[in-house]
Motif scaffolding. Structure first.
Motif, short mmCIF file in Angstrom:
data_model
loop_
_atom_site.label_atom_id
_atom_site.label_comp_id
_atom_site.label_asym_id
_atom_site.label_seq_id
_atom_site.Cartn_x
_atom_site.Cartn_y
_atom_site.Cartn_z
N UNK A 94 0.71 -1.22 0.02
CA UNK A 94 0.05 -0.09 0.09
C UNK A 94 0.99 1.24 -0.05
N UNK A 95 2.05 1.00 0.69
CA UNK A 95 3.00 2.31 0.87
C UNK A 95 3.30 2.59 -0.79
N UNK A 96 3.66 1.54 -1.74
CA UNK A 96 4.13 1.59 -2.97
C UNK A 96 2.90 2.33 -3.68
N UNK A 97 1.76 1.75 -3.69
CA UNK A 97 0.61 2.45 -4.25
C UNK A 97 0.41 3.92 -4.08
N UNK A 98 0.30 4.28 -2.66
CA UNK A 98 0.26 5.62 -2.21
C UNK A 98 1.30 6.49 -2.87
N UNK A 99 2.63 6.06 -3.01
CA UNK A 99 3.44 6.82 -3.66
C UNK A 99 3.53 6.79 -5.15
N UNK A 100 2.71 6.06 -5.69
CA UNK A 100 2.55 5.87 -7.30
C UNK A 100 3.64 5.10 -7.82
N UNK A 101 4.46 4.25 -6.97
CA UNK A 101 5.11 3.25 -7.44
C UNK A 101 4.67 1.69 -7.98
N UNK A 102 5.51 1.12 -8.35
CA UNK A 102 5.03 -0.32 -8.77
C UNK A 102 5.18 -0.99 -7.70
N UNK A 103 4.65 -2.13 -7.38
CA UNK A 103 4.83 -2.91 -6.25
C UNK A 103 5.54 -4.16 -6.37
N UNK A 104 5.54 -4.94 -5.38
CA UNK A 104 6.20 -6.10 -5.41
C UNK A 104 5.25 -7.19 -5.52
N UNK A 105 4.09 -7.11 -6.22
CA UNK A 105 2.92 -8.10 -6.14
C UNK A 105 3.60 -9.46 -7.01
N UNK A 106 4.40 -9.26 -7.90
CA UNK A 106 4.86 -10.53 -8.53
C UNK A 106 5.59 -11.28 -7.38
N UNK A 107 6.26 -10.88 -6.48
CA UNK A 107 7.09 -11.53 -5.59
C UNK A 107 6.17 -12.29 -4.57
N UNK A 108 4.90 -11.45 -4.16
CA UNK A 108 3.89 -12.21 -3.45
C UNK A 108 2.97 -12.95 -4.21
N UNK A 109 1.93 -12.36 -4.77
CA UNK A 109 1.16 -13.22 -5.32
C UNK A 109 1.43 -14.05 -6.53
N UNK A 110 2.36 -13.11 -7.39
CA UNK A 110 2.59 -13.88 -8.60
C UNK A 110 3.43 -15.10 -8.34
N UNK A 111 4.63 -15.21 -7.40
CA UNK A 111 5.25 -16.35 -7.18
C UNK A 111 4.42 -17.62 -6.60
N UNK A 112 3.25 -17.08 -5.72
CA UNK A 112 2.42 -18.16 -5.38
C UNK A 112 1.79 -18.52 -6.29
N UNK A 113 1.26 -17.89 -7.41
CA UNK A 113 0.40 -18.33 -8.32
C UNK A 113 1.29 -19.50 -9.08
N UNK A 114 2.57 -19.04 -9.37
CA UNK A 114 3.31 -20.00 -10.13
C UNK A 114 3.68 -21.43 -9.43
N UNK A 115 3.78 -21.16 -8.02
CA UNK A 115 4.07 -22.03 -7.17
C UNK A 115 2.83 -23.25 -7.21
#
Length: 313
Positions: free
Chosen positions: A262-283
């Motif tokens: 949420x800090x990243x989204x608040x600041x307009x940055x891209x997040x680490x969603x790939x590391x969280x949900x993206x990796x979980x989806x692949x695993x």
């Protein structure tokens, strides 16, 4: 074994905490790895750290990957989105005797690093520290944390409950600094526990834009947290890892706390969603487990990134 030279890749929120602990320590040759314009900026501006009392400017030696080659210990503290871009630097820095710690969140950074060096050089680890990088009134990036709290590195040998000589050497390196070292007999389980906490507390609040206390005030936010936790637990079990559930009480964090996604989204940055949900989806796909809530969170947060990018303006 003794660690006399240390190289750090990544001087953000986590890396600056490490630099604060090691820069200037007697008997340690410490450097931050950078080249090009980034090297020039670090040499010119240093690293600004707010230790809750004052802003301190650290001026560690800045080395190119070639100059850092053969360091006894390499600490990798970049954002997950930058990991692929520094793999060649990691390959350059590491001699056969270099020990590597990845301080990234998630459960697959060691796998990525092992693509370019001998996997046996990696000590599995994770970082626990409440630090945040933001711009001050002068527009300068400042990393803020409280050095009186015993934050630190949790580490262990993959598949072994034994404290090795190199772990003892890392403990000796950080002894007497503001960064504590904690030996874990089952480091993979500890990594998955932190990963589960990030998934089930980072993602719902990022999608909804709500603070930490919402997890205790809203049955609906609790529902999303609990379903995400069950998905991580099922994937871990299918991979032979018993994932303990996170145990955050209502007073574990400030009621207004907004975690990294949420800090990243608040600041307009891209997040680490790939590391969280993206990796979980692949695993999950690898072991045949369905993760519909993580899949929804992944696409919702990717859409919020697009929104921040102005795609829907």
């Amino acid at each position: 074994m003794e660690i006399r030279s240390v190289a750090l890749i990544g001087a953000g929120a986590v890396g600056s905490f490490i630099a604060y602990a090691l820069a200037g320590k007697d008997g340690v040759d410490f450097c931050v790895v950078a080249d090009g314009a980034r090297k020039e900026r670090l040499e010119r501006e240093g690293i600004a750290v707010n230790n809750k009392k004052e802003i301190v400017t650290l001026r560690p030696r800045v080395c190119t990957p070639e100059e850092a080659k053969g360091a006894d210990l390499l600490l990798v503290a970049v954002k997950y989105t930058a990991l692929d871009s520094v793999l060649e630097d990691i390959r350059t820095i590491c001699s056969p005797d270099t020990v590597v710690l990845s301080l990234l969140n998630g459960i697959d950074s060691e796998e990525k690093i092992a693509e370019v060096i001998d996997p046996a050089q990696i000590v599995y680890s994770l970082m626990r520290v409440s630090s945040e990088r933001r711009k001050n009134e002068e527009g300068r990036d400042v990393v803020t944390f409280d050095p009186t709290i015993k934050w630190g590195v949790y580490l262990g040998e993959k598949g072994s409950p034994v404290k090795s000589a190199r772990i003892e050497a890392i403990e000796d390196l950080f002894a007497g600094t503001t960064c504590s070292v904690y030996f874990m007999e089952n480091i993979l389980q500890d990594q998955w526990a932190k990963y589960a906490s990030n998934i089930c507390y980072n993602l719902p609040q990022a999608v909804l834009g709500v603070p930490f206390k919402a997890y205790f005030d809203s049955a609906h936010v609790q529902f999303l947290r609990d379903r995400l936790l069950k998905e991580v637990t099922r994937v871990g079990a299918a991979m032979g890892i018993e994932v303990p559930g996170p145990s955050l009480s209502w007073d574990s964090c400030l009621p207004t706390a907004r975690f990294s996604t949420l800090q990243d989204l608040d600041a307009g940055r891209h997040t680490e969603i790939e590391m969280f949900a993206g990796v979980l989806m692949r695993k999950a796909a690898e072991v045949g487990v369905e993760v519909p809530y993580a899949t929804f969170a992944y696409h919702a947060i990717k859409a919020l990134e697009e929104k921040n990018d102005g795609k829907f303006d």
